[in-house]
Design a protein around this motif. Sequence first.
Motif, PDB file in Angstrom:
ATOM      1  N   ILE A   1       0.839  -1.208   0.000  1.00 42.96           N
ATOM      2  CA  ILE A   1       0.000   0.000   0.000  1.00 42.96           C
ATOM      3  C   ILE A   1       0.871   1.254   0.000  1.00 42.96           C
ATOM      4  N   LYS A   2       1.965   1.224   0.752  1.00 42.90           N
ATOM      5  CA  LYS A   2       2.872   2.372   0.769  1.00 42.90           C
ATOM      6  C   LYS A   2       3.513   2.577  -0.610  1.00 42.90           C
ATOM      7  N   GLY A   3       3.878   1.477  -1.283  1.00 37.64           N
ATOM      8  CA  GLY A   3       4.431   1.581  -2.633  1.00 37.64           C
ATOM      9  C   GLY A   3       3.430   2.149  -3.623  1.00 37.64           C
ATOM     10  N   VAL A   4       2.181   1.693  -3.532  1.00 38.13           N
ATOM     11  CA  VAL A   4       1.123   2.231  -4.401  1.00 38.13           C
ATOM     12  C   VAL A   4       0.922   3.714  -4.120  1.00 38.13           C
ATOM     13  N   HIS A   5       0.929   4.083  -2.843  1.00 43.84           N
ATOM     14  CA  HIS A   5       0.762   5.477  -2.443  1.00 43.84           C
ATOM     15  C   HIS A   5       1.871   6.352  -3.024  1.00 43.84           C
ATOM     16  N   ILE A   6       3.100   5.920  -2.894  1.00 42.44           N
ATOM     17  CA  ILE A   6       4.236   6.702  -3.386  1.00 42.44           C
ATOM     18  C   ILE A   6       4.232   6.783  -4.913  1.00 42.44           C
ATOM     19  N   ALA A   7       3.942   5.671  -5.591  1.00 40.86           N
ATOM     20  CA  ALA A   7       3.892   5.686  -7.060  1.00 40.86           C
ATOM     21  C   ALA A   7       2.794   6.619  -7.562  1.00 40.86           C
ATOM     22  N   ALA A   8       1.629   6.562  -6.928  1.00 43.78           N
ATOM     23  CA  ALA A   8       0.533   7.434  -7.340  1.00 43.78           C
ATOM     24  C   ALA A   8       0.863   8.897  -7.053  1.00 43.78           C
ATOM     25  N   LEU A   9       1.537   9.154  -5.931  1.00 47.42           N
ATOM     26  CA  LEU A   9       1.951  10.525  -5.615  1.00 47.42           C
ATOM     27  C   LEU A   9       2.926  11.069  -6.647  1.00 47.42           C
TER      28      LEU A   9
ATOM     29  N   MET B   1      -7.074  10.755 -17.572  1.00 48.27           N
ATOM     30  CA  MET B   1      -6.691   9.344 -17.577  1.00 48.27           C
ATOM     31  C   MET B   1      -5.446   9.027 -16.761  1.00 48.27           C
ATOM     32  N   ILE B   2      -4.666  10.049 -16.415  1.00 51.12           N
ATOM     33  CA  ILE B   2      -3.434   9.791 -15.660  1.00 51.12           C
ATOM     34  C   ILE B   2      -3.433  10.538 -14.327  1.00 51.12           C
ATOM     35  N   VAL B   3      -3.544  11.862 -14.384  1.00 55.20           N
ATOM     36  CA  VAL B   3      -3.354  12.680 -13.180  1.00 55.20           C
ATOM     37  C   VAL B   3      -4.493  12.500 -12.174  1.00 55.20           C
ATOM     38  N   THR B   4      -5.737  12.556 -12.632  1.00 54.56           N
ATOM     39  CA  THR B   4      -6.859  12.423 -11.702  1.00 54.56           C
ATOM     40  C   THR B   4      -6.938  11.027 -11.084  1.00 54.56           C
ATOM     41  N   PRO B   5      -6.832   9.943 -11.875  1.00 56.61           N
ATOM     42  CA  PRO B   5      -6.812   8.629 -11.219  1.00 56.61           C
ATOM     43  C   PRO B   5      -5.637   8.470 -10.246  1.00 56.61           C
ATOM     44  N   ALA B   6      -4.483   9.033 -10.592  1.00 53.18           N
ATOM     45  CA  ALA B   6      -3.337   8.957  -9.679  1.00 53.18           C
ATOM     46  C   ALA B   6      -3.638   9.695  -8.380  1.00 53.18           C
ATOM     47  N   ALA B   7      -4.319  10.840  -8.469  1.00 55.06           N
ATOM     48  CA  ALA B   7      -4.675  11.588  -7.265  1.00 55.06           C
ATOM     49  C   ALA B   7      -5.636  10.794  -6.392  1.00 55.06           C
ATOM     50  N   VAL B   8      -6.628  10.176  -7.016  1.00 57.32           N
ATOM     51  CA  VAL B   8      -7.604   9.387  -6.257  1.00 57.32           C
ATOM     52  C   VAL B   8      -6.917   8.203  -5.581  1.00 57.32           C
ATOM     53  N   ILE B   9      -6.059   7.522  -6.315  1.00 53.40           N
ATOM     54  CA  ILE B   9      -5.348   6.366  -5.755  1.00 53.40           C
ATOM     55  C   ILE B   9      -4.418   6.806  -4.622  1.00 53.40           C
ATOM     56  N   ALA B  10      -3.703   7.924  -4.818  1.00 52.58           N
ATOM     57  CA  ALA B  10      -2.790   8.419  -3.778  1.00 52.58           C
ATOM     58  C   ALA B  10      -3.551   8.767  -2.507  1.00 52.58           C
TER      59      ALA B  10
ATOM     60  N   ALA C   1      -4.983   5.411  -0.926  1.00 49.47           N
ATOM     61  CA  ALA C   1      -3.921   4.621  -0.293  1.00 49.47           C
ATOM     62  C   ALA C   1      -3.383   5.324   0.950  1.00 49.47           C
ATOM     63  N   GLY C   2      -3.268   6.649   0.890  1.00 46.92           N
ATOM     64  CA  GLY C   2      -2.818   7.401   2.057  1.00 46.92           C
ATOM     65  C   GLY C   2      -3.789   7.293   3.217  1.00 46.92           C
TER      66      GLY C   2
END
Length: 163
Positions: free
Chosen positions: A6-14, A53-62, A65-66
């Motif tokens: 989860i921490k790895g997913v959080h950092i990658a999405a950030l 398709m990239i920035v908004t999904p990454a924000a939601v995932i970050a 996960a956080g």
Amino acid sequence: MILSIIKGVHIAALILWCAGLIALPLLLAKHSVSEVQTTYTRLRLLTHDGYTMIVTPAAVIAIAAGTVLIYLRGVFEPWMFAKLVAVGLLVCLHALVGHTVVLMSERRGEYAPPSPVPLVIGSIATMTIVLLLVLAKPVVPDIAPAWLKAPQNRQLPVEETPI
């Protein structure tokens, strides 16, 4: 193991989210009022697809996960709440970039792109604050009043609990 994933997913999405908050204002600044249709179409698709398709999904995932990390690690410290305020500012900057993406796509030839400097500087400053709060974990004074932390022994202002 799960915590590390989860921490790895959080950092990658950030990383994706923060890179997008820097790159998108710079791409939006490439638009000009007098550009030809092919250039406009290419930049519009790049900014729109990058945002949706990239920035908004990454924000939601970050953020998701956080949030999970906060509860799994039990980090309910004042510095974390200060970090969450800074993340809220990042969300506001994200929304402002999205608003600019929409304005650029709906008003071709009528809307001059804003300077990317304030957005980029604001994003970098906020990201730096978040990073410093996470890495340093400073002692932040607890400014909440005592009455907010203790039960007041009062009844609810309604007769029964709403359904």
